[in-house]
Write an enzyme that holds these catalytic residues in place. Structure first.
Site, PDB file in Angstrom:
ATOM      1  N   CYS A  46      11.871  10.187 -15.681  1.00 24.95           N
ATOM      2  CA  CYS A  46      11.154  11.321 -16.286  1.00 24.95           C
ATOM      3  C   CYS A  46       9.743  11.412 -15.717  1.00 24.95           C
ATOM      4  CB  CYS A  46      11.121  11.144 -17.806  1.00 24.95           C
ATOM      5  SG  CYS A  46      10.171  12.430 -18.621  1.00 24.95           S
TER       6      CYS A  46
ATOM      7  N   CYS B 293       7.004  12.345 -18.270  1.00 27.40           N
ATOM      8  CA  CYS B 293       6.673  11.261 -19.219  1.00 27.40           C
ATOM      9  C   CYS B 293       5.792  10.211 -18.537  1.00 27.40           C
ATOM     10  CB  CYS B 293       7.915  10.543 -19.731  1.00 27.40           C
ATOM     11  SG  CYS B 293       9.271  11.600 -20.175  1.00 27.40           S
ATOM     12  N   ASP B 294       6.132   9.844 -17.315  1.00 28.32           N
ATOM     13  CA  ASP B 294       5.525   8.663 -16.694  1.00 28.32           C
ATOM     14  C   ASP B 294       4.637   8.959 -15.492  1.00 28.32           C
ATOM     15  OD1 ASP B 294       6.935   7.125 -18.527  1.00 28.32           O
ATOM     16  OD2 ASP B 294       8.685   6.992 -17.235  1.00 28.32           O
TER      17      ASP B 294
END
Ligand code: NAP
Length: 302
Positions: A130, A133-134
Site C-alpha cells: 500500500c 499507507c507507507d
C-alpha cells in the site's frame, strides 16, 4: 432477523445497503476491518462521475455516512461462514451469528503476493502492498514498484513525488493500466521503468536492502539496492469462506451474471469478488445497486 445481510463494507456493499434501505428493507453490513475496501488506499479518484478528484478515504466516508443516514446498521466483525437454517441464512462471525432472509457477498479481494522467499517476514520491514499507507516512510529514499496495472502505475506516480528514485518493474512490455497514468510516469525524471522483468529474489538482513530482477528475454540478473518494495500485482477474491455454498470459477470469483444472482437461493454477489469484465469503482457500485434490487425482489417473494 434482518431482511438482508451484506458481507463487506466496500463501495459495492455500502451501495447495496443504500439501495436496500431505500426499498425499506432492514439491512446489516458486516465489515471485517474498516469501511471502504480497496478504494480507501487510492489517493485520488479521477474516474468516478460527478467529482473530478476525490480521495478514496473521503469517498468511502461519504458513502458510509449516506448508508448510515438511511438506517443501515454496521457491525465490525468478519463473517466466516453462512448456514442455511429453516429457510433463512445464518451468517457466522468469530463472535456472533446473525440471521437474514437474503445475503449479499461483497467481500472484494485481497493483495496478491509475489510468492518470494521471505516476502511475509519482510512485510512491514521494507515490503509494502500500500503506497498511500507507507509511502511517507520512504521520503528521499529509493523504492521499487512491481506490477503493470492501474494500482502499480498510480503507486509509482504517488511515490515519485516522495522518493528520490522509483523503479517500476513490469513483467511485460506494455501496461495493463491506463495510458494516461503511464504517460505521466514516463515523463518523471526520477522514475525508471524496467520492462520484461521479474523480481526473483529479496536480499535482506533485518530489513529488505536489495532485490534481484531477472530479465525475461536474456535471463540476466540486475541487483537493485533499495529501501522499499511496493508490490502491486493485483488482487485475489476473498471468497474462501463461502466456497462450499456458491459456485466459483477457476480463479476463485463467484460465478454470477449482471443480475448478481449466484447459484445459491437467496445469496447474491456484488463487486470485485464476482466474475466480471471490468473491476472499477463504478462497476462495484453498480453491482451493489443490482444485487440489492435482486435481493429485495427475493425477500418480497418475487
Ligand atoms: P491488475 O489490473 O490485475 O494488474 C495486476 C498487474 O500485476 C498486471 O500488470 C500483471 O501483469 C501483474 N502481475 C500479476 N501477477 C504477477 C506476478 N506474479 N508477478 C509480476 N507481475 C504480476 O491489478 P490492479 O492494478 O491491482 O488493479 C485491480 C483492478 O482495480 C483493476 O481493474 C484496475 O483497473 C482497478 N483499479 C482502478 C483504479 C482507478 O480506476 N483509478 C486504481 C487502481 C485499481 P500482466 O499485465 O502481465 O498480467
Amino acid at each position: 432477523m434482518y431482511d438482508i445481510i451484506v458481507i463487506g463494507g466496500g463501495p459495492a456493499g455500502m451501495t447495496a445497503a443504500i439501495y436496500a434501505r431505500r426499498a425499506a428493507k432492514s439491512v446489516l453490513v458486516l465489515e471485517a476491518v474498516a469501511c471502504g475496501g480497496q478504494i480507501i488506499n487510492t489517493p485520488d479518484i479521477e474516474n468516478y462521475p460527478v467529482e473530478a478528484h476525490i480521495s478514496g478515504f473521503d469517498f468511502s466516508n461519504r458513502v458510509h455516512q449516506q448508508a448510515k443516514d438511511l438506517g443501515a446498521e454496521f457491525i465490525f466483525e468478519k463473517a466466516v461462514g453462512i448456514r442455511e437454517e429453516n429457510g433463512f441464512k445464518t451468517v457466522v462471525t468469530a463472535k456472533n451469528t446473525y440471521q437474514a432472509k437474503a445475503v449479499i457477498l461483497a467481500t472484494g479481494s485481497e493483495n496478491r503476493k509475489l510468492g518470494l522467499e521471505d516476502e511475509d517476514r519482510l512485510t512491514g520491514r521494507g515490503i509494502s502492498y500500500c503506497a498511500t499507507c507507507d509511502g511517507n516512510f520512504y521520503r528521499n529514499k529509493t523504492v521499487a514498484v512491481v506490477g503493470g496495472g492501474n494500482t502499480a502505475l498510480e503507486d509509482a506516480l504517488y511515490l515519485a513525488d516522495l522518493a528520490k528514485q522509483v523503479y517500476l518493474i513490469h513483467r511485460r512490455d506494455s501496461f495493463r493500466g491506463e495510458e494516461a497514468s503511464a504517460s505521466r510516469l514516463k515523463e518523471r525524471e526520477n522514475v525508471e521503468i524496467i520492462y520484461n522483468a521479474n523480481v526473483t529474489r529479496l536480499l535482506s538482513e533485518k530489513r529488505l536492502k536489495a532485490i534481484e530482477v531477472t530479465d525475461k528475454n536474456d535471463g540476466s540478473i540486475r541487483t537493485i539496492e533499495l529501501n522499499g518494495l511496493f508490490i502491486a500485482v493485483g488482487r485475489v477474491p476473498e471468497n474462501q469462506n463461502f466456497a462450499s455454498l456458491v459456485d466459483l470459477d477457476d480463479a476463485g470469483y463467484v460465478i454470477a451474471g449482471e443480475d448478481c444472482r449466484t447459484n445459491a437461493d437467496g445469496i447474491f454477489v456484488a463487486g470485485d469478488n464476482r466474475t466480471k469484465l471490468l473491476r472499477q469503482l463504478v462497476t462495484a457500485t453498480a453491482d451493489g445497486a443490482m444485487a440489492a434490487t435482486e435481493a429485495v425482489k427475493y425477500v418480497n417473494g418475487l
